[in-house]
Design a protein around this motif. Structure first.
Motif, short mmCIF file in Angstrom:
data_model
loop_
_atom_site.label_atom_id
_atom_site.label_comp_id
_atom_site.label_asym_id
_atom_site.label_seq_id
_atom_site.Cartn_x
_atom_site.Cartn_y
_atom_site.Cartn_z
N SER A 98 0.82 -2.47 -14.71
CA SER A 98 1.96 -1.77 -14.19
C SER A 98 2.26 -0.71 -15.17
CB SER A 98 2.98 -2.62 -13.97
OG SER A 98 4.11 -1.99 -13.72
N SER A 111 8.52 0.69 -14.31
CA SER A 111 8.07 -0.37 -15.43
C SER A 111 8.43 0.30 -16.69
CB SER A 111 6.63 -0.91 -15.42
OG SER A 111 5.56 0.33 -15.62
N GLU A 128 1.94 -6.83 -16.45
CA GLU A 128 3.11 -7.46 -15.89
C GLU A 128 2.64 -8.73 -15.14
OE1 GLU A 128 6.39 -6.31 -12.52
OE2 GLU A 128 4.78 -5.41 -12.49
N CYS A 173 4.93 0.49 -22.53
CA CYS A 173 4.65 -0.56 -23.26
C CYS A 173 3.65 -0.13 -24.22
CB CYS A 173 3.91 -1.54 -22.44
SG CYS A 173 5.19 -2.47 -21.15
N TYR A 213 7.02 -7.97 -19.02
CA TYR A 213 6.17 -6.81 -19.19
C TYR A 213 5.72 -6.93 -20.75
CZ TYR A 213 7.90 -4.42 -14.88
OH TYR A 213 8.39 -4.27 -13.81
N CYS A 225 1.53 -1.25 -19.11
CA CYS A 225 1.83 -2.71 -19.39
C CYS A 225 0.99 -3.47 -18.66
CB CYS A 225 3.38 -3.08 -18.86
SG CYS A 225 4.62 -1.80 -19.66
#
Length: 93
Positions: free
Chosen positions: A60, A25, A65, A28, A79, A63
């Motif tokens: 994730s 991932s 998700e 973020c 995301y 993030c």
């Protein structure tokens, strides 16, 4: 006896090693989870963005998700930055 060309073997091994990295991932946020929106707050924001039929909502990496459908009915893996709710990566089929 089967002989493998060294370059083909090296290319195969590089592809196999890179595969898990491609599935990781995105990053973020670097903020601690204490600063994140609650799942309920994020789910509300996701609904206001027009995503529907959310099948999966999960953390994730850094993030939030989801697997859901867009307003147009297309499948989406999205995301989100869990601090401000911004879309970081959107994969739509």
């Amino acid at each position: 006896m089967i002989r493998f060309a060294p370059l083909k073997v090296a290319a195969f091994l590089a592809a196999v090693a890179a595969a898990p990295m491609a599935m990781a991932s995105p990053v973020c946020t670097k903020a601690p989870q204490a600063k994140w929106m609650t799942p309920a707050q994020m789910k509300g924001r996701i609904a206001k963005m027009g995503y529907r039929d959310v099948k999966v909502f999960q953390v994730s990496g850094s993030c939030y998700e989801i697997y859901a459908h867009t307003k147009d009915g297309k499948r989406a893996e999205v995301y989100f930055n869990p601090v401000n709710g911004a879309v970081v990566q959107n994969n739509v089929d």
